[in-house]
Motif scaffolding. Structure first.
Motif, PDB file in Angstrom:
ATOM      1  N   UNK A 120     -45.863 -79.080-177.833  1.00  0.00           N
ATOM      2  CA  UNK A 120     -45.800 -80.335-176.866  1.00  0.00           C
ATOM      3  C   UNK A 120     -47.066 -79.864-175.805  1.00  0.00           C
ATOM      4  N   UNK A 121     -47.837 -80.917-175.777  1.00  0.00           N
ATOM      5  CA  UNK A 121     -48.880 -80.648-174.855  1.00  0.00           C
ATOM      6  C   UNK A 121     -48.899 -82.162-173.638  1.00  0.00           C
ATOM      7  N   UNK A 122     -48.968 -81.821-172.378  1.00  0.00           N
ATOM      8  CA  UNK A 122     -48.537 -82.847-171.580  1.00  0.00           C
ATOM      9  C   UNK A 122     -49.858 -82.674-170.423  1.00  0.00           C
ATOM     10  N   UNK A 123     -50.261 -83.668-170.149  1.00  0.00           N
ATOM     11  CA  UNK A 123     -51.450 -83.827-169.170  1.00  0.00           C
ATOM     12  C   UNK A 123     -51.022 -84.268-167.825  1.00  0.00           C
ATOM     13  N   UNK A 124     -51.164 -83.578-166.759  1.00  0.00           N
ATOM     14  CA  UNK A 124     -50.431 -84.095-165.621  1.00  0.00           C
ATOM     15  C   UNK A 124     -51.455 -83.857-164.374  1.00  0.00           C
TER      16      UNK A 124
END
Lengths: 124, 154
Positions: A120-124
């Motif tokens: 999983x890759x999240x950008x926050x």
């Protein structure tokens, strides 16, 4: 006892001091994910690299009257998250001005590798 | 029984390292919840999010996450097993853990693996009281100042 492999989650932290309200969430989410046994890496990039500066981490608050960012960074680290910062060509940081919680200053190539490898890759 | 002013029912087994109690059910499952000591450490609990029913939980791995005023913490399972049920009432009313930790505030039900082999690791009665008191000593727990410590914990 051998544990099954954890899910790996990469959180790209791109928010910085220009948007304080968004700066605590990546670290809190990282804490929760780590508490659920995920292997979490926080990667500070773009304006997010400013959050590794001690004076920013100690003073920036996502909410008025709330805890400074450093509190959320420490929680994430205590839960087991890893904290990396992007090495930006031409930008010099004095290591003495950076927070002790930082694990590594890392290259863009290493980031690309993690993006390909993590579940999983999240950008926050 | 009472340890430093906190209640621990005699009928339950305890996992002092995890601040959890375990109740053996007739069907072989274990109901699991936070002890009064765990509640004192966390302070007011804002959320408990368990893993999904049916999940296989290894010993020492998380069966859920507890969120409280200052931080969040894993609820780590003292036994390996399958998550058989979760207390859905806590999704809407997590404060039940603080209000009734040995009753309505139970957290999950696990179907343990090889329970007969590990059962004796989880003491009852006076043995449990001694183990809990030792845990408190190692944590430098000050019962006279429990609320303040809960806020400072982690």
């Amino acid at each position: 006892m051998e544990h099954p492999p954890s899910q790996r989650v990469l959180i790209l932290v791109t928010s910085g001091p220009s948007i304080p309200a968004r700066c605590a969430a990546p670290f809190h989410i990282a804490t929760l994910l780590a508490c659920m046994d995920a292997e979490v890496t926080l990667y500070l990039t773009g304006e997010g690299v400013q959050l590794a500066r001690r004076e920013v981490a100690e003073s920036l608050r996502a909410a008025e009257g709330g805890e400074p960012l450093q509190h959320f960074i420490r929680n994430a680290k205590q839960a087991g998250a890893r904290l990396l910062m992007c090495r930006q060509p031409g930008v010099q940081f004095d290591p003495a001005t950076l927070i002790a919680e930082l694990d590594e200053i890392s290259s863009g190539g290493e980031l690309a590798q993690m993006i390909l490898e993590y579940e999983r890759v999240l950008t926050l | 029984m009472n340890v430093h002013g906190l209640e621990f029912p005699d009928s339950l087994r305890y996992a002092p390292e995890h601040s959890l109690w375990l109740r053996e059910e007739a069907d072989g499952s274990l109901t699991v919840g936070l002890t009064a000591y765990g509640c004192a450490l966390y302070g007011q609990i804002f959320a408990f999010t368990p893993k999904r029913v049916g999940a296989r939980i290894e010993r020492e791995r998380s069966f859920g996450v507890v969120e409280f005023a200052k931080a969040a913490s894993s609820a780590r399972s003292p036994v390996s097993g399958e998550l058989q049920a979760v207390n859905e009432a806590l999704l809407k009313r997590p404060a039940l853990i603080n209000q009734d930790c040995y009753g309505e505030g139970w957290m999950v039900r696990l179907q343990p693996e090889n329970w007969a082999a590990v059962r004796d690791e989880f003491p009852l009665g006076e043995t449990a009281a001694a183990a809990i008191a030792e845990r408190m000593r190692l944590d430098n727990f000050d019962p006279a100042n429990a609320h303040v410590q809960a806020l400072q914990w982690k």
